[in-house]
Design a protein around this motif. Structure first.
Motif, short mmCIF file in Angstrom:
data_model
loop_
_atom_site.label_atom_id
_atom_site.label_comp_id
_atom_site.label_asym_id
_atom_site.label_seq_id
_atom_site.Cartn_x
_atom_site.Cartn_y
_atom_site.Cartn_z
N SER A 5 68.11 4.88 15.77
CA SER A 5 66.95 5.46 16.42
C SER A 5 65.99 5.96 15.35
O SER A 5 66.36 6.11 14.20
CB SER A 5 67.36 6.60 17.33
OG SER A 5 68.02 6.10 18.47
N LYS A 9 63.06 10.92 16.75
CA LYS A 9 63.87 11.02 17.96
C LYS A 9 65.20 11.72 17.64
O LYS A 9 65.62 12.62 18.38
CB LYS A 9 64.14 9.65 18.57
CG LYS A 9 65.02 9.75 19.81
CD LYS A 9 65.31 8.41 20.43
CE LYS A 9 66.19 8.61 21.66
NZ LYS A 9 66.60 7.35 22.25
N CYS A 10 65.84 11.33 16.56
CA CYS A 10 67.12 11.94 16.20
C CYS A 10 66.96 13.43 15.89
O CYS A 10 67.80 14.24 16.25
CB CYS A 10 67.75 11.21 15.01
SG CYS A 10 68.40 9.59 15.47
N VAL A 13 66.66 15.08 19.46
CA VAL A 13 67.83 15.09 20.34
C VAL A 13 69.04 15.78 19.72
O VAL A 13 70.00 16.06 20.42
CB VAL A 13 68.22 13.68 20.83
CG1 VAL A 13 67.08 13.03 21.58
CG2 VAL A 13 68.73 12.80 19.71
N THR A 14 69.00 16.07 18.42
CA THR A 14 70.12 16.77 17.79
C THR A 14 69.78 18.22 17.46
O THR A 14 70.62 18.94 16.95
CB THR A 14 70.57 16.05 16.51
OG1 THR A 14 69.48 15.97 15.59
CG2 THR A 14 71.09 14.66 16.82
N ASP A 26 71.72 10.58 22.01
CA ASP A 26 71.68 9.18 21.61
C ASP A 26 72.79 8.96 20.59
O ASP A 26 72.75 9.52 19.51
CB ASP A 26 70.32 8.84 21.00
CG ASP A 26 70.17 7.39 20.63
OD1 ASP A 26 71.18 6.67 20.56
OD2 ASP A 26 69.03 6.96 20.37
N ALA A 28 73.33 6.74 18.56
CA ALA A 28 72.83 6.27 17.26
C ALA A 28 72.37 7.43 16.38
O ALA A 28 72.18 7.25 15.18
CB ALA A 28 71.69 5.28 17.47
N CYS A 29 72.22 8.61 16.97
CA CYS A 29 71.79 9.78 16.21
C CYS A 29 72.95 10.68 15.80
O CYS A 29 72.74 11.70 15.15
CB CYS A 29 70.79 10.60 17.03
SG CYS A 29 69.25 9.74 17.38
N ASP A 30 74.16 10.34 16.23
CA ASP A 30 75.30 11.18 15.88
C ASP A 30 75.45 11.27 14.37
O ASP A 30 75.37 10.27 13.66
CB ASP A 30 76.60 10.63 16.48
CG ASP A 30 76.69 10.85 17.97
OD1 ASP A 30 75.85 11.59 18.51
OD2 ASP A 30 77.60 10.27 18.59
#
Length: 136
Positions: A5, A9-10, A13-14, A26, A28-30
């Motif tokens: 991502s 965005k990361c 969302v984090t 997401d 993909a953002c972990d």
């Protein structure tokens, strides 16, 4: 698509508090925050008690309370490791060793490719009484 991502965005969302809102995450953002304890060419050894040696020197880790997981009989359950960090890789461990998914347990191998490092922790959010900037 790369499966990644956008950085913006990361970041959103984090961000603490937003990260707890159901449905906005997401995978993909972990990301995981780990301490780099060894770099390319370093010899690492973790013994049965979880004590880390780097290039044959015992590393003092006052931030670690419990070095290993405990089994049902309350015995330490440490994975022994003796290896040399390969080119373009690092070895990472979590500070909360007794409950950390880190290089000791990764199914793909103990070492993290340097290209997978996405940043550096600069602020501690928890515990609240220790929140603030992280010094290096």
């Amino acid at each position: 698509p790369s499966g990644r991502s956008s950085p913006l965005k990361c970041a959103l969302v984090t961000f603490p508090l937003l990260a707890w809102v159901p449905g906005i995450g997401d995978p993909a953002c972990d990301a995981f925050i780990k301490r780099v304890v060894a770099v390319e060419g370093d010899k690492i050894m973790i013994n049965h008690k979880g004590v880390l040696k780097l290039n044959d020197d015992v590393i003092d880790e006052p931030y670690v309370d419990q070095y290993c997981l405990m089994d049902r009989q309350r015995l330490l359950n440490c994975r022994r490791i003796v290896d040399i960090v390969p080119k373009d890789h690092v070895f990472v461990l979590g500070d909360n060793r007794g409950n950390s998914w880190d290089g000791r347990f990764w199914p793909g191998g103990a070492f993290l490719p340097e290209k997978e490092i996405i940043g550096r922790a600069i602020w501690r959010f928890w515990p609240l009484n220790r929140s603030g900037p992280i010094s290096f």
